[in-house]
Design an enzyme around this catalytic site. Structure first.
Site, PDB file in Angstrom:
ATOM      1  N   HIS A  92      20.903 100.233  93.511  1.00 46.87           N
ATOM      2  CA  HIS A  92      20.688  99.249  92.372  1.00 46.87           C
ATOM      3  C   HIS A  92      21.113  97.967  92.825  1.00 46.87           C
ATOM      4  O   HIS A  92      22.279  97.871  93.158  1.00 46.87           O
ATOM      5  CB  HIS A  92      21.284  99.562  91.224  1.00 46.87           C
ATOM      6  CG  HIS A  92      21.020  98.716  89.925  1.00 46.87           C
ATOM      7  ND1 HIS A  92      19.832  98.684  89.295  1.00 46.87           N
ATOM      8  CD2 HIS A  92      21.745  97.604  89.692  1.00 46.87           C
ATOM      9  CE1 HIS A  92      19.838  97.598  88.362  1.00 46.87           C
ATOM     10  NE2 HIS A  92      20.980  96.852  88.538  1.00 46.87           N
ATOM     11  N   ASP A 171      19.891 101.565  75.119  1.00 48.35           N
ATOM     12  CA  ASP A 171      19.709 100.193  75.946  1.00 48.35           C
ATOM     13  C   ASP A 171      18.593  99.342  75.384  1.00 48.35           C
ATOM     14  O   ASP A 171      18.884  98.039  75.222  1.00 48.35           O
ATOM     15  CB  ASP A 171      19.704 100.446  77.489  1.00 48.35           C
ATOM     16  CG  ASP A 171      19.789  99.154  78.095  1.00 48.35           C
ATOM     17  OD1 ASP A 171      20.667  98.482  78.020  1.00 48.35           O
ATOM     18  OD2 ASP A 171      18.553  99.109  78.851  1.00 48.35           O
ATOM     19  N   ARG A 178      20.843  91.868  72.217  1.00 53.08           N
ATOM     20  CA  ARG A 178      21.830  90.897  73.038  1.00 53.08           C
ATOM     21  C   ARG A 178      21.003  89.489  73.550  1.00 53.08           C
ATOM     22  O   ARG A 178      21.543  88.631  73.379  1.00 53.08           O
ATOM     23  CB  ARG A 178      22.134  91.713  74.357  1.00 53.08           C
ATOM     24  CG  ARG A 178      23.358  92.988  74.058  1.00 53.08           C
ATOM     25  CD  ARG A 178      23.708  93.827  75.191  1.00 53.08           C
ATOM     26  NE  ARG A 178      24.074  92.980  76.427  1.00 53.08           N
ATOM     27  CZ  ARG A 178      23.768  93.454  77.613  1.00 53.08           C
ATOM     28  NH1 ARG A 178      23.106  94.471  77.769  1.00 53.08           N
ATOM     29  NH2 ARG A 178      24.303  92.933  78.496  1.00 53.08           N
ATOM     30  N   SER A 193      24.748  98.990  80.431  1.00 43.88           N
ATOM     31  CA  SER A 193      23.177  98.985  80.367  1.00 43.88           C
ATOM     32  C   SER A 193      22.796  99.199  81.685  1.00 43.88           C
ATOM     33  O   SER A 193      21.828 100.070  81.623  1.00 43.88           O
ATOM     34  CB  SER A 193      23.068  97.449  80.090  1.00 43.88           C
ATOM     35  OG  SER A 193      21.714  97.135  80.271  1.00 43.88           O
ATOM     36  N   LYS A 197      21.041 103.378  82.539  1.00 47.47           N
ATOM     37  CA  LYS A 197      19.713 103.685  83.065  1.00 47.47           C
ATOM     38  C   LYS A 197      19.561 104.517  84.580  1.00 47.47           C
ATOM     39  O   LYS A 197      18.749 105.396  84.807  1.00 47.47           O
ATOM     40  CB  LYS A 197      18.997 102.268  83.282  1.00 47.47           C
ATOM     41  CG  LYS A 197      18.571 101.940  81.599  1.00 47.47           C
ATOM     42  CD  LYS A 197      17.666 100.565  81.885  1.00 47.47           C
ATOM     43  CE  LYS A 197      18.739  99.456  82.084  1.00 47.47           C
ATOM     44  NZ  LYS A 197      18.304  98.146  81.654  1.00 47.47           N
TER      45      LYS A 197
HETATM   46  N1  URA Z   1      20.030  94.358  83.822  1.00 49.81           N
HETATM   47  C1  URA Z   1      20.228  95.316  82.793  1.00 49.81           C
HETATM   48  O1  URA Z   1      19.471  96.249  83.061  1.00 49.81           O
HETATM   49  N2  URA Z   1      21.134  95.122  81.841  1.00 49.81           N
HETATM   50  C2  URA Z   1      21.934  94.004  81.608  1.00 49.81           C
HETATM   51  O2  URA Z   1      22.503  93.902  80.584  1.00 49.81           O
HETATM   52  C3  URA Z   1      21.818  92.931  82.359  1.00 49.81           C
HETATM   53  C4  URA Z   1      21.006  92.899  83.563  1.00 49.81           C
END
Ligand code: URA
Length: 464
Positions: A92, A171, A178, A193, A197
């Protein structure tokens, strides 16, 4: 329909908000209660927003961060890929400009015998997204069903898709809140977050590419390191093999910025060529993926494996196979000149003789967004053909009038209008992009004392 009633639950939401506001530590049960209530809509947005702001201001312990990640992960579906006969690994990146390594890494590591189930995102702000790049290949489908994802994974060892509705729904809700309440910028919330995922993919190991520098979200190295350590620890607490590389984003990675242009550059790397920095980062990240996935005893061995696979052409073959299995037109992979391309070029000349001292890299990404290669609003579609070819990078010598970079855009406005209705026509977009690019380059009389290292540091607890 009335909303589920939270007042009869084990906690009062206001007590949990007050506790965090006053610097207290929430239990896993308390955090789970908030995440569940946010997901099913029984806790109103204003209470969740107040709690999020308390987290931004007060922070979280490592335990709380892990509890939040766990609760968000289990708010939805966690893929079960245990039927695959080898370890599953992924990478990632926190996002950058010209950051296209996924398209090389997934087939490269799959060709080495591991599985790479990759669930990717779209461009965010000035950064590009893997899904937008893949969709510049005509016909390529990123919206596979879970059974289709399984089939492609079994057949070629990798598949690259978008997030499904069922993955980490908490999320989606929290991120939207957010985004509009000034609560994105918390390493704890960012960690939960991203990790909720990524862990939903059901992988055994994850390599994080945490970017730092003028084109990254974390401009300061210490912020990047803090986030990386938090994510590594959170993943380890959940039983995953984790490592993070803190890598440079003070200039675009490689030379191409823009969707189809970046696919073309990845094909060059898969054929054993491509720019040195992009190739080097792909080989290092692949080495770590092999190491964490148990395909090599050391990272150095993983590196040898990566180099051998790239040279053999097997990584390119895997990429071609994946494109075909996901509906993409492989004639564009065999002949990248068939990928979408823009018909007009605008050069950005150097104003003087000298050396490139610095690049305001975020502005290069923004210039690509202005051209239509990224989104200004969520509902915008992206133009696969436009982008920027970077000729001069930090430390390069340049003469007055020599192009620093070239803009790929459309000569008329017919093509761009359907993508960005109120951007104005494409020549105006190109003019704005040109100004931004010219301003982003700093030219000095002498070369910079040193070029930033590509890999600043590695975060991994064991021997490697
Ligand atoms: N990317 C995400 O998936 N979440 C965040 O909070 C910031 C960047």
């Amino acid at each position: 329909m009335s909303q589920p009633n939270r007042s009869s639950g084990p906690f009062r939401v206001i007590d949990l908000i007050r506790k965090k506001r006053d610097g207290g530590v929430l239990s896993a049960a308390e955090i789970g209660y908030l995440v569940e209530g946010c997901t099913d809509g029984s806790i109103p947005d204003y209470q969740m927003a107040a709690w999020l702001m308390a987290v931004v201001l007060r922070g979280m312990t490592r335990e709380e961060t892990a509890s939040l990640t766990h609760a968000m992960l289990h708010s939805g579906e966690v893929l079960d890929l245990s039927f695959l006969p080898a370890k599953k690994v992924d990478k990632h990146s926190t996002g950058g400009v010209g950051d296209k390594t996924s398209l090389v890494l997934a087939p490269l590591v799959a060709a080495g015998g591991l599985f790479v189930p990759m669930i990717s995102g779209r461009g965010l702000g000035h950064t590009g997204g893997t899904l937008d790049k893949l969709e510049s290949i005509p016909g390529f489908r990123v919206g596979l069903s879970v059974p289709e994802f399984h089939r492609v994974l079994k057949a070629c060892g990798t598949s690259m898709i978008g997030q499904t509705e069922k993955i980490a729904p908490a999320d989606r809700k929290l991120y939207a809140l957010r985004d509009v309440t000034g609560t994105v910028e918390s390493p704890y919330l960012i960690c939960a977050s991203i990790m909720s995922k990524k862990l939903a993919e059901g992988t055994d190991a994850l390599v994080l590419d945490v970017k730092t520098g003028s084109g990254a979200f974390m401009k300061k190295e210490e912020d990047a390191v803090f986030l990386a350590e938090l994510m590594v620890e959170t993943g380890e607490r959940m039983g995953k093999q984790m490592a993070a590389l803190i890598t440079d984003m003070n200039e675009p990675l490689g030379r191409m910025v823009g969707n189809a242009l970046e696919v073309e550059e990845c094909i060059e790397v898969l054929h054993g060529g491509g720019p040195t920095d992009l190739r080097e980062l792909c080989l290092e990240l692949a080495a770590w993926m092999f190491f964490l996935g148990g395909a090599s005893k050391t990272v150095a061995q993983g590196r040898q494996l990566s180099e051998g696979i790239l040279a053999s052409g097997k990584a390119f073959e895997r990429f071609r196979q994946m494109v075909e299995l996901q509906g993409g037109d492989i004639s564009t992979i065999d002949d990248p000149t068939r990928l979408p391309s823009a018909d007009h070029r605008v050069e950005v000349p150097s104003p003087q003789d000298g050396y490139v001292a610095a690049i305001a890299c975020e502005q290069v990404g923004t210039a690509c967004v202005i051209l239509g290669g990224g989104r200004e609003r969520k509902e915008d579609s992206v133009d696969p053909a436009v982008g920027i070819v970077v000729h001069k990078k930090i430390g390069d010598k340049v003469s007055a009038g020599e192009p620093l970079c070239t803009i790929h855009c459309h000569a008329d406005h017919s093509h761009a209008d359907h993508c960005h209705a109120d951007h104005g026509h494409s020549e105006a977009q190109a003019a704005r992009a040109k100004t931004l690019l010219a301003e982003s380059y700093q030219i000095a009389a002498a070369p910079p004392a040193q070029k930033p290292a590509l890999i600043h540091r590695v975060i991994y607890k064991g021997e490697h």
